[in-house]
Design a protein around this motif. Structure first.
Motif, short mmCIF file in Angstrom:
data_model
loop_
_atom_site.label_atom_id
_atom_site.label_comp_id
_atom_site.label_asym_id
_atom_site.label_seq_id
_atom_site.Cartn_x
_atom_site.Cartn_y
_atom_site.Cartn_z
N LYS A 127 0.86 -1.17 0.10
CA LYS A 127 0.09 0.00 0.11
C LYS A 127 0.84 1.21 -0.03
O LYS A 127 0.39 2.28 -0.61
CB LYS A 127 -0.93 -0.02 1.05
N ALA A 128 1.99 1.30 0.50
CA ALA A 128 2.81 2.45 0.79
C ALA A 128 3.56 2.69 -0.39
O ALA A 128 3.96 3.54 -0.92
CB ALA A 128 4.09 2.12 1.82
N GLU A 129 3.48 1.66 -1.61
CA GLU A 129 4.30 1.64 -2.87
C GLU A 129 3.34 2.13 -3.96
O GLU A 129 3.72 2.60 -4.92
CB GLU A 129 4.93 0.66 -3.02
N VAL A 130 2.06 1.80 -3.95
CA VAL A 130 1.47 1.90 -5.11
C VAL A 130 -0.08 2.66 -4.79
O VAL A 130 -0.56 2.55 -3.50
CB VAL A 130 0.99 0.43 -5.60
N SER A 131 -0.71 3.31 -5.77
CA SER A 131 -2.22 3.79 -5.55
C SER A 131 -3.23 2.99 -5.94
O SER A 131 -4.38 3.50 -5.78
CB SER A 131 -1.94 5.18 -6.23
N VAL A 132 -3.07 2.04 -6.61
CA VAL A 132 -3.91 1.15 -6.95
C VAL A 132 -4.53 0.28 -5.98
O VAL A 132 -3.94 0.37 -4.85
CB VAL A 132 -3.58 0.22 -8.45
N PRO A 133 -5.62 -0.39 -5.83
CA PRO A 133 -6.15 -1.01 -4.95
C PRO A 133 -5.09 -2.34 -4.53
O PRO A 133 -4.64 -2.69 -5.43
CB PRO A 133 -7.54 -1.82 -5.40
N VAL A 134 -4.93 -2.82 -3.34
CA VAL A 134 -4.23 -3.86 -2.72
C VAL A 134 -5.31 -4.77 -2.14
O VAL A 134 -5.74 -4.42 -1.39
CB VAL A 134 -3.04 -3.46 -1.71
N ILE A 159 -7.50 -5.63 6.84
CA ILE A 159 -8.04 -4.51 6.31
C ILE A 159 -7.35 -3.59 7.43
O ILE A 159 -7.24 -2.27 7.11
CB ILE A 159 -9.50 -4.88 7.13
N ALA A 160 -7.11 -3.62 8.68
CA ALA A 160 -6.40 -2.59 9.41
C ALA A 160 -5.06 -2.08 8.81
O ALA A 160 -4.68 -0.90 9.03
CB ALA A 160 -5.89 -3.12 10.82
N ALA A 161 -4.41 -3.01 8.03
CA ALA A 161 -3.11 -2.63 7.14
C ALA A 161 -3.49 -2.07 6.02
O ALA A 161 -2.66 -1.48 5.41
CB ALA A 161 -2.43 -3.84 7.02
N GLY A 162 -4.80 -1.83 5.59
CA GLY A 162 -5.11 -0.97 4.50
C GLY A 162 -5.58 -1.74 3.31
O GLY A 162 -5.82 -1.16 2.22
N ALA A 163 -5.87 -3.10 3.33
CA ALA A 163 -6.30 -3.94 2.15
C ALA A 163 -7.68 -3.57 1.81
O ALA A 163 -8.58 -2.97 2.65
CB ALA A 163 -6.69 -5.20 2.73
N ASP A 164 -7.82 -3.31 0.54
CA ASP A 164 -8.92 -2.61 -0.11
C ASP A 164 -10.01 -3.80 -0.22
O ASP A 164 -11.19 -3.40 -0.36
CB ASP A 164 -8.64 -2.17 -1.41
N ALA A 165 -9.58 -4.90 -0.23
CA ALA A 165 -10.88 -5.93 -0.30
C ALA A 165 -10.14 -7.36 0.17
O ALA A 165 -9.02 -7.38 -0.08
CB ALA A 165 -11.42 -6.10 -1.71
N LEU A 166 -11.07 -8.24 0.70
CA LEU A 166 -10.64 -9.61 0.80
C LEU A 166 -11.50 -10.38 0.16
O LEU A 166 -12.85 -10.52 0.16
CB LEU A 166 -10.94 -9.87 2.55
N TRP A 167 -11.01 -11.42 -0.74
CA TRP A 167 -11.63 -12.27 -1.41
C TRP A 167 -11.54 -13.80 -0.50
O TRP A 167 -10.20 -13.99 -0.28
CB TRP A 167 -11.02 -12.61 -2.83
#
Length: 333
Positions: A127-134, A159-167
């Motif tokens: 997340k710190a390196e990219v602007s697209v969803p992780v 999710i707390a770490a910033g994940a945009d979605a969980l599959w």
């Protein structure tokens, strides 16, 4: 315009090793404009040190398309994610569900279910390196883990770490005693466990995967879940994808007729062959296209035999299509 990523409802075609290469993704995209497509899993080290054109090459028509990464080193995953974003991928997904010997030897994939803090570190680094969803794709647990505890823990931490979605693949993975193939079938599906996770996290994007065979099942899951990810059914019976945009997204945009689809794929095959490729690189993904239609067996036979011969060209695809006797629901014009 393609809808924004992770705006429910979302239909995705799962990452599948040896199957969802760039030719497969181009083929699937001809039938559904809005579905999210995934690459095969690519190991972070390979992205950093390997042949990027071979590993990361994609067609503009594939978007939206996500790269699935394998790895467990936050710094390497962050570097690989950055490279993938530069190549134009719309999302970076971390594999926390594959149980193959390959990922076990590298201590990633489903092994990471045992180390949720490390997974969170990996997500945060990307997340710190990219602007697209992780995003993360996981199982409900591995081996003797209690899915009630294991799934909540991995979900909360990523999710707390910033994940945009969980599959979530709604099965456990057994790292000892079952082969990768058996892990796709033998552990029982527990859709209710994934539904409970979604109800607990109503404001977070949670998608479901595992054994979903058709669009009727998709519709049932979407009553609870934000997204549905379909794997083997989408690959083996790809013709069902022509109805995804209307049934999932409510799109009124026309889909190509079968004849138009074959023409597009024949043109794509010709371009691939002109660059040194072989017809079968593309047509191997198409053998199930007319599943259930009259002539489908002969279509499969031609693509499985004639398309593999040296020098085979797009005319083989047209010859195979000529064996199909279309019903009244779709026009071949």
């Amino acid at each position: 315009m393609t809808p924004p990523l992770y705006k429910p409802p979302l239909f995705a075609i799962a990452p599948m090793m040896d199957w969802t290469d760039r030719h497969c993704r181009f083929f699937h995209r001809q039938m559904t404009r809005h579905s999210l497509l995934y690459t095969e899993m690519v190991v972070a080290d390979a992205v950093i040190h390997g042949n990027r054109d071979r590993l990361l090459g994609l067609s503009p028509e594939e978007h939206p398309v996500a790269l699935q990464l394998g790895g467990s080193d936050p710094a390497k995953l962050a570097r690989a994610a950055s490279i993938a974003a530069e190549w134009g991928y719309d999302e970076i997904n971390l594999n926390v569900g594959c149980p193959s010997d390959r990922v076990q030897s590298g201590t990633f994939g489903a092994c990471l279910m045992r180390t949720p803090d490390l997974v969170a570190d990996c997500v945060a680094a990307m997340k710190a390196e990219v602007s697209v969803p992780v995003t993360v794709k996981c199982r409900i647990g591995v081996d003797d883990q209690d899915p009630e505890v294991a799934l909540d823990e991995i979900a909360d931490k990523v999710i707390a770490a910033g994940a945009d979605a969980l599959w979530v693949h709604a099965r456990k993975a057994w790292l000892q005693g079952l082969s990768p193939k058996e892990n796709r079938d033998i552990p029982p599906l527990d859709y209710d466990r994934v539904h409970r996770l979604k109800r607990r996290l109503p404001n977070r994007f949670i998608g479901i995967n595992g054994g979903i065979a058709d669009l009727d099942q998709t519709a049932q899951h979407l009553k609870v879940m934000d997204g549905v990810m379909m794997g083997r059914a989408a690959y083996h019976v790809p013709g069902l994808l022509v109805d995804v945009d209307s049934r999932v997204y409510g799109s009124g945009e026309p889909t190509p007729s079968w004849g138009e689809l074959i023409d597009r794929m024949a043109d794509y095959c010709a371009a691939h062959i002109a660059t040194g490729g072989r017809l079968t690189h593309v047509t191997r993904h198409m053998v199930g296209l007319f599943h259930g239609m009259q002539g489908a067996r002969r279509f499969r036979q031609i693509l499985s035999t004639e398309a593999t011969r040296p020098g085979a060209g797009p005319e083989v695809l047209h010859a195979a299509f000529a064996e199909i006797r279309l019903g009244q629901d779709r026009d071949a014009a």
